[in-house]
Each structure stands twice: as C-alpha cells, then as structure tokens.
Design an enzyme around this catalytic site. Sequence first.
Site, PDB file in Angstrom:
ATOM      1  N   ASN A  87     -11.637 -24.202  82.355  1.00 23.95           N
ATOM      2  CA  ASN A  87     -11.015 -23.294  83.225  1.00 23.95           C
ATOM      3  C   ASN A  87     -12.000 -22.110  83.420  1.00 23.95           C
ATOM      4  OD1 ASN A  87      -9.403 -21.147  84.362  1.00 23.95           O
ATOM      5  ND2 ASN A  87      -7.692 -21.473  83.153  1.00 23.95           N
ATOM      6  N   HIS A 124      -6.451 -25.202  91.270  1.00 24.20           N
ATOM      7  CA  HIS A 124      -6.811 -24.396  90.025  1.00 24.20           C
ATOM      8  C   HIS A 124      -7.112 -25.337  88.747  1.00 24.20           C
ATOM      9  CE1 HIS A 124      -7.958 -21.632  87.251  1.00 24.20           C
ATOM     10  NE2 HIS A 124      -6.533 -21.578  86.541  1.00 24.20           N
ATOM     11  N   CYS A 181      -6.598 -16.092  87.729  1.00 27.26           N
ATOM     12  CA  CYS A 181      -6.770 -17.264  88.073  1.00 27.26           C
ATOM     13  C   CYS A 181      -6.489 -17.684  89.385  1.00 27.26           C
ATOM     14  CB  CYS A 181      -6.304 -18.505  87.035  1.00 27.26           C
ATOM     15  SG  CYS A 181      -6.881 -18.414  85.458  1.00 27.26           S
TER      16      CYS A 181
HETATM   17  O1  UT7 Z   1      -5.592 -20.406  84.348  1.00 30.92           O
HETATM   18  C1  UT7 Z   1      -4.310 -19.838  84.015  1.00 30.92           C
HETATM   19  C2  UT7 Z   1      -3.227 -20.302  83.817  1.00 30.92           C
HETATM   20  N1  UT7 Z   1      -3.122 -21.151  82.633  1.00 30.92           N
HETATM   21  C3  UT7 Z   1      -2.833 -22.285  82.349  1.00 30.92           C
HETATM   22  O2  UT7 Z   1      -2.258 -22.867  83.353  1.00 30.92           O
HETATM   23  C4  UT7 Z   1      -2.559 -22.756  80.767  1.00 30.92           C
HETATM   24  C5  UT7 Z   1      -1.216 -23.471  80.552  1.00 30.92           C
HETATM   25  N2  UT7 Z   1      -1.130 -24.026  79.396  1.00 30.92           N
HETATM   26  C6  UT7 Z   1      -1.816 -24.965  78.783  1.00 30.92           C
HETATM   27  O3  UT7 Z   1      -2.926 -25.674  79.416  1.00 30.92           O
HETATM   28  C7  UT7 Z   1      -1.276 -25.514  77.486  1.00 30.92           C
HETATM   29  O4  UT7 Z   1      -0.238 -24.911  77.197  1.00 30.92           O
HETATM   30  C8  UT7 Z   1      -2.402 -25.393  76.364  1.00 30.92           C
HETATM   31  C9  UT7 Z   1      -3.544 -26.162  76.778  1.00 30.92           C
HETATM   32  C10 UT7 Z   1      -2.958 -23.864  76.367  1.00 30.92           C
HETATM   33  C11 UT7 Z   1      -1.788 -25.771  75.045  1.00 30.92           C
HETATM   34  O5  UT7 Z   1      -1.198 -27.216  74.947  1.00 30.92           O
HETATM   35  P1  UT7 Z   1       0.264 -27.432  74.537  1.00 30.92           P
HETATM   36  O6  UT7 Z   1       0.748 -28.553  74.500  1.00 30.92           O
HETATM   37  O7  UT7 Z   1       1.241 -26.559  75.267  1.00 30.92           O
HETATM   38  O8  UT7 Z   1       0.405 -26.984  73.014  1.00 30.92           O
HETATM   39  P2  UT7 Z   1       0.904 -25.562  72.207  1.00 30.92           P
HETATM   40  O9  UT7 Z   1       0.389 -24.376  72.660  1.00 30.92           O
HETATM   41  O10 UT7 Z   1       2.383 -25.863  72.493  1.00 30.92           O
HETATM   42  O11 UT7 Z   1       0.459 -25.845  70.782  1.00 30.92           O
HETATM   43  C12 UT7 Z   1       0.673 -27.019  69.977  1.00 30.92           C
HETATM   44  C13 UT7 Z   1       0.034 -27.347  68.645  1.00 30.92           C
HETATM   45  C14 UT7 Z   1       0.145 -25.892  67.914  1.00 30.92           C
HETATM   46  O12 UT7 Z   1       0.204 -26.226  66.476  1.00 30.92           O
HETATM   47  P3  UT7 Z   1       1.839 -26.399  65.867  1.00 30.92           P
HETATM   48  O13 UT7 Z   1       2.424 -24.901  66.040  1.00 30.92           O
HETATM   49  O14 UT7 Z   1       2.678 -27.470  66.636  1.00 30.92           O
HETATM   50  O15 UT7 Z   1       1.681 -26.623  64.562  1.00 30.92           O
HETATM   51  C15 UT7 Z   1      -0.993 -25.222  68.005  1.00 30.92           C
HETATM   52  O16 UT7 Z   1      -1.315 -24.434  67.101  1.00 30.92           O
HETATM   53  O17 UT7 Z   1      -1.265 -27.323  68.810  1.00 30.92           O
HETATM   54  C16 UT7 Z   1      -1.922 -26.255  68.069  1.00 30.92           C
HETATM   55  N3  UT7 Z   1      -3.314 -26.018  68.788  1.00 30.92           N
HETATM   56  C17 UT7 Z   1      -4.446 -26.747  68.309  1.00 30.92           C
HETATM   57  N4  UT7 Z   1      -4.668 -27.810  67.647  1.00 30.92           N
HETATM   58  C18 UT7 Z   1      -6.050 -28.099  67.765  1.00 30.92           C
HETATM   59  C19 UT7 Z   1      -3.462 -25.118  69.695  1.00 30.92           C
HETATM   60  N5  UT7 Z   1      -4.803 -25.049  70.167  1.00 30.92           N
HETATM   61  C20 UT7 Z   1      -5.247 -25.884  69.530  1.00 30.92           C
HETATM   62  C21 UT7 Z   1      -6.614 -26.450  69.283  1.00 30.92           C
HETATM   63  N6  UT7 Z   1      -7.039 -27.579  68.441  1.00 30.92           N
HETATM   64  N7  UT7 Z   1      -7.522 -25.925  70.035  1.00 30.92           N
END
Ligand code: UT7
Length: 326
Positions: free
Chosen positions: A283, A253, A116
């Site tokens: 993204n 980005h 990215c």
């Molecule tokens: O471009 C390269 C750089 N990339 C980035 O900068 C991405 C950086 N990361 C992010 O943008 C975020 O971390 C995400 C959007 C990927 C995820 O958001 P988050 O607030 O960090 O969520 P998380 O990964 O900690 O997951 C929280 C919960 C989990 O459930 P439990 O374990 O708390 O029960 C996941 O399983 O959300 C769940 N989850 C979803 N639920 C519904 C993960 N994806 C989904 C989904 N729909 N699509």
Amino acid sequence: MPIRSLIAGCGSYLPERSLSNVELAQAYGLDTSDEWIVERTGIHNRHIAAPDETASTLGANAARAALARAGMRADEIDLIVVATATPDSAFPSTAVRIQALLGSTRGFGFDISAACTGFVYALNVADNFIRSGQVKTALVIGAEVFSRIVDWTDRGTCVLFGDGAGAVVLRAGEGEGTAADRGILSTHLHADGSFGDLLFVDGGAGSNGTAGKLRMTGNAVFRHAVSKLADVVDEALAANGLGHSDVRWLVPHQANRRIIDAMGRKLKLPPERVVVTVDRHANTSAASIPLALAEAAGDGRIQPGDLVVMEAIGGGLTWGATLARF
Ligand code: UT7
C-alpha cells in the site's frame, strides 16, 4: 464547448530497494509469516526509499516520466498538485519542491492531505482548475514514503505499506460532446471525520511537535472500504448515465487484494480488467493509483477510448471515485 481535463501522460517511480515479506520479518524481528501476509493482503514485496530519498524526490522522478510520456516540458505546466501524507517538511510544500527539482518557475502548486484518497482528491482539484479555465495544464502527483511513519514494531500495520510515487499530466481539451468524449468525466468525494481514530498518525508534521507513527484498526477500515467504495463507484457511474458493462478498467487504491477482488466482482469485471500492483508495491497510499495507472497505460493495457474507474479510501475517513476516458 465545455473544457475537459485530458490525460496526456502517466509516469511513476519506485525506490530501487525491494523488500520481501520474509526479509521484512527477519529485518525487524516480527512475529509474522509470508503465508499470513499473502493470504490476508496479497502483498509479497514493497519498495523502501533510500535514506536520501523523500516524497519530493520520488515525486519529481514520477513527474519526469509522466512529462516524457506526454511529450511536454516542466515549464509548460501551470499547476502542480501533490497528494501526500509524508511531505518532506510542513513547508515548503512538496509541490513547490518538485517544481524546483523539475527546474521550473512557472505557475503554482500546493499539497493535498487526504491520506490514501489523496490522489483522487488531487485529481478533482486539478480538474476543477482546468474546467474553470484558470489553468491549461496540471501535474497531479501522489508521492509517499510510508516507511518513515510506520511503527516497525507493529506487525498489524508495518507489513502493509511501501514507498513510491506516480504522476499524471492533465491538459485542457475539448472532450465532452466530441466523438471521443475523452478526459475526466467526474469525481465524487466524501469524508466522515467521526471515523478519524480508525486510521491516523499520532503526531508528525502537525503542531504537537512529536514524530508520529501510523495507527490503524484494520478490520474496521476493511469493513468501511468494502461498502463505501462500492457505493461511491455506483454514484460515479450513475452520475454519468453509465453502467458496470461500460467499465473497461478498474484502477483501485491498492490496500488489500481482498478489497480489490471484491470491487472487481461488484463491477462484474474479469480479473484481467482489474489493475493490481499491491502484490509488488504493497500500500503506497496516495501513490498507489497513479503507480497502477502508469503501469497499465505504459504496458499498453489501457488504450485510448477505454473507460477507467479509480477509487480509494483512507484516513479521515476519506473516500472517492473518478471516472476517466483515456
Ligand atoms: O489504505 C487505507 C485503507 N486501508 C485499508 O483498506 C486496510 C484495510 N484492512 C485490512 O486490509 C485488513 O484488516 C488487515 C490486512 C489490516 C488485517 O487483516 P484482518 O483479516 O482484518 O486481520 P485482523 O486485524 O482482524 O487480525 C487477525 C489476527 C489477529 O490475531 P488474533 O487477535 O485473531 O489472535 C492479529 O493479531 O491476525 C493477527 N495479525 C497478524 N498475524 C501475523 C495481525 N497482523 C499480523 C501479521 N502477521 N502481520
């Protein structure tokens, strides 16, 4: 008089098909919701390439648009640098495929692999070729087809990405020391390979022969993004003796609306000075900055003389920032 890389034109291309969160969840049978995706990422839609589209065809379309904006022909371009994590094949490079699609045999070209952060890396490479005097013109392109490398069964990653391409034409000119002081002021690049397992593709165009899929530990990447992007933007401003109040536009980005908003607050910019496309494009990796740049330059938001900050972080980890005056 030192040479600067002036931004002569920006262009972009998005595949025709736009897929909403609801359509995506239905199409792939995912246990997710529009509400979760919008709240956690700011994404509503993404574009998906048609079966016959590849990084080179998307990139060539973006390049044509950028050349038209610059009022230049493809055979006036000395160098093509393409940032992509989804090349058509291991070789020929996406850059030379684009050269051929543009109908040019002039100059040379190659691809950059920095995920990215690829566009910021590519901009820096092209800028150095121009500053050294080796080339006078360059096309810098970010082109990605992430729909081909996401795991459509993994709701934690597949909802985040989209396809597209953006391009910028750079032209050697006298910027530094002139009244306008235009062009790319400086670029600041970083990498830390010890974080490689936070965001990677588990196969693919490499030497292990398997078709790879993207894997990400999203919350860990999120934490790195917020701190590392803030640091590298400060590094870029300090290197130029500039402060937050000098910045007219943030063109970040586009990975997550929450990261973008945090960077806007850090720079004390009002929301209307932050260019946001993640809501419509998701993204698009190395394509996200040139797509956003082309939108804001094309609709007249970015004006000659405006100071623009571009920043990105991605797989590697790699991260970096560029300061440019239009
Ligand atoms: O471009 C390269 C750089 N990339 C980035 O900068 C991405 C950086 N990361 C992010 O943008 C975020 O971390 C995400 C959007 C990927 C995820 O958001 P988050 O607030 O960090 O969520 P998380 O990964 O900690 O997951 C929280 C919960 C989990 O459930 P439990 O374990 O708390 O029960 C996941 O399983 O959300 C769940 N989850 C979803 N639920 C519904 C993960 N994806 C989904 C989904 N729909 N699509």
